[in-house]
Design an enzyme around this catalytic site. Structure first.
Site, short mmCIF file in Angstrom:
data_model
loop_
_atom_site.label_atom_id
_atom_site.label_comp_id
_atom_site.label_asym_id
_atom_site.label_seq_id
_atom_site.Cartn_x
_atom_site.Cartn_y
_atom_site.Cartn_z
N ASP A 31 56.94 -32.86 104.81
CA ASP A 31 58.00 -32.53 103.84
C ASP A 31 58.80 -33.76 103.40
OD1 ASP A 31 57.32 -29.81 104.09
OD2 ASP A 31 58.73 -29.53 105.74
N GLU A 83 56.88 -21.45 98.56
CA GLU A 83 58.07 -22.12 99.11
C GLU A 83 58.21 -23.52 98.53
OE1 GLU A 83 57.48 -22.19 103.32
OE2 GLU A 83 55.64 -23.37 103.22
#
Length: 318
Positions: free
Chosen positions: A32, A197
């Site tokens: 991420d 997401e």
């Protein structure tokens, strides 16, 4: 043998129409990523784990050098997961560097988005500002993680969300430290496990592009999803940053729409956790994490990837 391996990798990428990830040296294992360039030309990259790890480099290619953690102890947000922070997003707001982070544990809605700030991004310069007023529990239709900030004509908007009813957004105050509106809907995947997401909004030309990750993100070394169900990066676009997003075929993002931007190809598997960065030398760059199948499928083996993206067709192409 090495020559044949290179040819095989390049052919696999080109056969799917995707270039191989750009070069990365130094500290390249992460999950991420969030990316920004300081005014002096130094690149800073933030990532999940170690209370938000971060690194710096002279270019997007590296060599990346670890700089430690953003948060020195546990987050001031008193929720489970406060010492294992996720999914950072970084933005410069009114001369101050903001790193937004998620406090949660895997697969639950008991979550919140927090903020740390620094004037320099140097080690030990960060102040934990706590919650930005975006949180979730089982009474909410969303999960308050994966925050992403954008500015539009002086107004700040925070997009967020993971699974459940998908991606949402709130408006923020003038210094982007607190939400000032209730959450409204941006995107949803009605089918299956609602696997959507990580929103990342990027403005180019007359459109706002909503990039997001779809599919199974993690644990590939323990259980590989069915072919095509692993992480991939999709996009919808709108003339407004606050809604009306559709994919290339006209399907609304709130009804399962999403055009694939990057998916598994060659030795690249499960790209996602993305952001978009306007590099002064390269132009728009899509950055993300991915698994190199020649190395391993474990979460701790994920790598920093990036590619230039071309918007000339009106849609981003890697």
């Amino acid at each position: 043998m090495a020559y044949l391996l290179v040819l095989s990798t390049l052919f696999g990428a080109l056969a799917h129409g995707y270039a191989a990830p750009g070069a990365c040296s130094g500290a390249c294992n992460l999950h991420d990523p969030g990316l920004i360039r300081r005014d002096d030309g130094t690149y800073f990259r933030f990532s999940t784990g170690n209370r938000i790890s971060y690194a710096s480099a002279s270019s997007i290619q590296g060599p990346w050098t670890g700089r430690g953690s953003v948060i020195s102890g546990a987050s001031s947000i008193n929720l489970p997961g406060r010492d294992d922070l996720w999914a950072p997003d970084v933005y410069k707001v009114n001369g101050l560097y903001h790193v937004y982070y998620s406090v949660s544990t895997f697969g639950v809605q008991n979550s919140a988005i927090g903020l740390a700030t620094s004037s320099s991004m140097e080690p030990n310069s960060w102040t934990d500002r706590g919650s930005i007023g975006v949180s979730s529990d089982t009474s909410k239709p969303y999960n308050a993680i994966d925050g992403n900030l954008i500015n539009n004509n002086g107004r700040w908007y925070m997009s967020f969300g993971s699974f459940w009813n998908g991606l949402y957004q709130v408006e923020m105050n003038g210094d982007a430290t607190q939400a000032t509106s209730s959450a409204y809907h941006l995107a949803h995947q009605p089918a299956g496990a609602h696997a959507i997401e990580g929103p990342a909004l990027y403005q180019h030309g007359g459109y706002y592009y909503l990039f997001f990750s779809a599919g199974v993100c993690c644990g590939y070394d323990r259980s590989r999803p069915a072919n095509g169900e692993e992480y991939k990066i999709k996009v919808c676009r709108s003339s407004s940053p606050t809604g009306g997003f559709i994919d290339k075929t006209g399907v609304p993002c709130t009804s399962g729409g999403g055009t694939v931007v990057l998916e598994s190809h060659g030795n690249v598997y499960g790209p996602g956790g993305q952001g978009v960065f306007n590099d002064p030398s390269l132009g728009p760059v899509l950055y993300y994490h991915y698994v190199n199948t020649n190395i391993g499928y474990a979460d701790h083996q994920k790598l920093f990837g990036w590619n230039r993206i071309d918007f000339s067709s009106g849609w981003p192409v890697v």
